[in-house]
Write a protein that holds these residues in place. Structure first.
Motif, short mmCIF file in Angstrom:
data_model
loop_
_atom_site.label_atom_id
_atom_site.label_comp_id
_atom_site.label_asym_id
_atom_site.label_seq_id
_atom_site.Cartn_x
_atom_site.Cartn_y
_atom_site.Cartn_z
N SER A 281 2.34 18.70 12.59
CA SER A 281 2.75 18.43 11.22
C SER A 281 3.82 19.43 10.82
O SER A 281 3.56 20.64 10.76
N VAL A 282 5.03 18.94 10.56
CA VAL A 282 6.20 19.81 10.48
C VAL A 282 6.96 19.63 9.17
O VAL A 282 7.22 18.49 8.74
N VAL A 283 7.32 20.76 8.55
CA VAL A 283 8.37 20.78 7.54
C VAL A 283 9.63 21.22 8.29
O VAL A 283 9.73 22.37 8.74
N TRP A 284 10.55 20.30 8.43
CA TRP A 284 11.68 20.47 9.34
C TRP A 284 12.91 20.95 8.58
O TRP A 284 13.37 20.29 7.65
N ILE A 285 13.45 22.11 8.98
CA ILE A 285 14.72 22.60 8.45
C ILE A 285 15.81 22.22 9.44
O ILE A 285 15.79 22.65 10.59
N ALA A 286 16.78 21.40 8.98
CA ALA A 286 17.75 20.83 9.90
C ALA A 286 19.11 20.72 9.24
O ALA A 286 19.23 20.65 8.02
N GLY A 287 20.15 20.67 10.08
CA GLY A 287 21.50 20.45 9.61
C GLY A 287 22.46 21.56 10.01
O GLY A 287 22.06 22.59 10.55
N GLY A 288 23.73 21.31 9.75
CA GLY A 288 24.80 22.22 10.15
C GLY A 288 25.98 21.41 10.62
O GLY A 288 26.33 20.40 10.01
N LEU A 289 26.59 21.81 11.74
CA LEU A 289 27.71 21.09 12.33
C LEU A 289 27.17 20.17 13.42
O LEU A 289 26.63 20.63 14.43
N PRO B 282 5.28 21.95 25.33
CA PRO B 282 5.47 21.06 26.49
C PRO B 282 6.79 21.29 27.22
O PRO B 282 6.80 21.38 28.46
N HIS B 283 7.91 21.37 26.48
CA HIS B 283 9.18 21.53 27.20
C HIS B 283 9.28 22.90 27.87
O HIS B 283 9.97 23.04 28.88
N ALA C 283 12.66 18.36 21.55
CA ALA C 283 11.63 19.09 22.29
C ALA C 283 10.84 20.02 21.37
O ALA C 283 9.62 20.14 21.47
N SER C 284 11.53 20.68 20.47
CA SER C 284 10.87 21.61 19.55
C SER C 284 9.93 20.88 18.59
O SER C 284 8.79 21.27 18.39
N LEU C 285 10.40 19.78 18.02
CA LEU C 285 9.57 19.01 17.09
C LEU C 285 8.33 18.46 17.79
O LEU C 285 7.26 18.36 17.19
N GLY C 286 8.46 18.13 19.07
CA GLY C 286 7.34 17.58 19.82
C GLY C 286 6.22 18.57 20.08
O GLY C 286 5.14 18.18 20.52
N ALA C 287 6.47 19.85 19.81
CA ALA C 287 5.45 20.87 20.08
C ALA C 287 4.47 21.06 18.93
O ALA C 287 3.49 21.79 19.09
N TYR C 288 4.70 20.40 17.77
CA TYR C 288 3.87 20.64 16.59
C TYR C 288 3.44 19.32 15.98
O TYR C 288 4.17 18.32 16.01
N ALA D 161 10.47 11.68 15.73
CA ALA D 161 9.81 12.76 15.00
C ALA D 161 9.09 12.30 13.75
O ALA D 161 8.23 13.02 13.22
N ALA D 162 9.41 11.11 13.25
CA ALA D 162 8.92 10.66 11.94
C ALA D 162 7.42 10.84 11.73
O ALA D 162 7.00 11.33 10.66
N PRO D 163 6.55 10.49 12.71
CA PRO D 163 5.12 10.64 12.46
C PRO D 163 4.67 12.08 12.25
O PRO D 163 3.58 12.31 11.71
N ARG D 164 5.49 13.05 12.68
CA ARG D 164 5.11 14.46 12.58
C ARG D 164 5.65 15.14 11.32
O ARG D 164 5.31 16.29 11.04
N LEU D 165 6.51 14.47 10.58
CA LEU D 165 7.25 15.13 9.51
C LEU D 165 6.48 15.09 8.19
O LEU D 165 6.19 14.02 7.64
N ARG D 166 6.17 16.28 7.67
CA ARG D 166 5.65 16.41 6.30
C ARG D 166 6.80 16.30 5.30
O ARG D 166 6.69 15.69 4.25
#
Length: 479
Positions: A369-377, A300-301, A362-367, A390-395
């Motif tokens: 059911s997601v296993v989300w790799i996140a974090g850093g600075l 979408p984005h 925007a990226s999470l909204g494109a899928y 994003a919660a409803p999409r997160l596996r």
């Protein structure tokens, strides 16, 4: 200082300080030297790499001062700054006290434009800014302009240096220009032919000082627009910037969005990209300029990016066929929603370029059911809004990096049922990413997407977002 041009003898002997010994600073220093100015480059650093660059410039009759970026060189009449130097720098306070103007590399390039033989005017700039999507949109725009038979380039924060572009031996017909808020801050004379603000979300607030200052600098891109100020129908802040802009008479506000377009907008109808802004009868007619299937990838984005690029191209006079052909020919850069592989019916997607929450959203909204790799600075960001959406999409979530606790806590508040894994705490590099990918693969089910969209910068664990994405892809291939 406002009458400086390439053929004006005022350049000869003009004493210019260039702030920053990076790529843009070196380019500006060489251009100014070639114009006859007396140039001194200043940089607060003093490392081995900087010393090597300094030696190279000194051999070209350019003075360099390392280890002191705060003091104004004696006799300075103009400062040209690299984009990253914040307005709060003592160097600029000294310049203000001495009445010395400060330009960025974009301002210098704008003033050095040369008229085209065909028109007698400099090549027009079609300019793009926004918190996310700038590079993709500008490259889409350049692809469309190329399909229309124009000599063009994606320049600014991407591709060709804007200074190199305006001084190119073979001139360009039109330029697709990506501009950051930093560059816009230091470009007071910029007046694009048409411009777009894609979106606005908190970013670089440490540099600008406030969201209001950040938005105001983004809004500078609309100043003096001739044909169209392009804004995002889904982001009222971008429309507000259009309303505040001082434009040329006849310039119109043109919206883009993912719904059916109203008059003076571009949008989507039954899978088609539709223009109701640049047609003879905007009330009763529309033009088909492509389809969702022409956009790569059709997230979408990214469809929104394509519509923004199309709006700028149409403002310049490009026909519908060139829009469609240009979008079909476009290939996205690495680390921008790039599908790496499908393993055991699980899709692995590298969006390492999602270095802030807005991009990750925007990226999470494109899928689905997601296993989300996140974090850093985190760069001062908060994650409650992102996680709530994003919660409803997160596996599951696999967390990495220095500020992963901020995301873990947001998940605990807003998505307590989502499993959270932290397999590489305290590690860096390839070994860490291999563990992360194995954990993500273990959490995924057929039909899921393992998505690297960190919402954070990368430098705590990796050289940059590119290395982060490359190591992710390598670890996926090991599966």
């Amino acid at each position: 200082m406002g009458d400086l041009v390439t053929d004006n003898p005022v350049w000869s002997g003009l004493r210019v300080a260039v702030a920053g010994l990076g790529v843009s600073g070196i380019s500006a220093a060489r251009v100014l030297r070639d114009l006859g100015a007396t140039v001194t480059v200043v940089d607060g650093g003093d490392g081995e790499g900087l010393r090597a660059r300094a030696a190279e410039l000194r051999a070209q009759d350019i003075a360099v001062r390392l280890g002191d970026g705060d003091t104004l060189p004696e006799g300075t009449e103009l400062i040209v700054t690299s984009p990253g130097w914040p307005p709060s720098s003592p160097l600029f306070a000294a310049a203000a006290a001495a009445g010395v103007p400060v330009w960025g590399d974009v301002e210098l390039a704008w003033r050095l434009r040369r008229p085209l033989e065909s028109t007698g005017e400099p090549a027009p700039w079609l300019a793009v800014t926004g918190t996310n999507g700038k590079t993709t949109t500008v490259r889409m725009l350049a692809s469309i302009l190329t399909a229309a038979g124009k000599r063009t380039a994606a320049v600014g924060n991407v591709g060709v240096s804007v200074l190199d572009a305006v001084l190119a031996e073979e001139p360009y017909d039109v330029l697709a220009v990506e501009l950051s808020s930093y560059q816009l801050h230091w470009a007071p004379s910029l007046r694009p032919f048409s411009a777009a603000v894609l979106n606005l979300a908190p970013d670089h607030l440490d540099w600008h000082g406030s969201m209001e200052a950040y938005a105001a600098d983004k809004g500078r891109i609309y100043e003096g627009n001739k044909v169209a100020c392009v804004y995002n129908l889904a982001d009222p802040a971008t429309e507000a910037l259009v309303r505040e802009a001082d434009v040329e008479e006849g310039c119109r506000a043109v919206g883009f969005g993912l719904g059916a377009p109203g008059p003076s907008d571009l949008g989507v109808v039954e899978g088609l990209l539709v223009d109701r802004a640049f047609v003879p009868d905007r009330v009763r007619a529309a033009a088909e300029i492509g389809s969702v299937a022409d956009v790569n990838p059709p997230a979408p984005h990214n469809i929104a990016n394509a519509l923004a690029a199309a709006a700028l191209a149409r403002a310049y006079g490009v026909d519908a066929k060139a829009v469609r052909d240009g979008l079909r020919a476009f290939r996205p850069d690495a680390h921008r929603i790039a599908e790496v592989a499908v393993v055991d019916e699980v899709r692995y997607v590298d969006d390492s370029k999602a270095t802030n929450t807005h991009a990750a959203e925007a990226s999470l909204g494109a899928y689905e059911s997601v296993v989300w790799i996140a974090g850093g600075l985190a760069k001062g960001a908060t994650f409650d809004q992102l996680v709530t959406g994003a919660a409803p999409r997160l596996r599951a979530a696999v967390l990495i990096g220095q500020d992963r606790a901020l995301i873990r806590e947001a998940l605990a508040r807003h998505a307590p049922d989502v499993p959270v894994y932290e397999p590489a705490a305290g590690q860096t590099g390839a070994g860490a990413m291999a563990e992360v990918v194995r954990a993500a693969a273990g959490a995924a089910r057929p039909g899921d997407t393992v998505l690297l969209a960190p919402a954070c910068a990368s430098m705590d664990m990796f050289k940059d977002y590119g290395e982060r994405g490359d190591l992710f892809a390598a670890a996926v291939r090991e599966l």
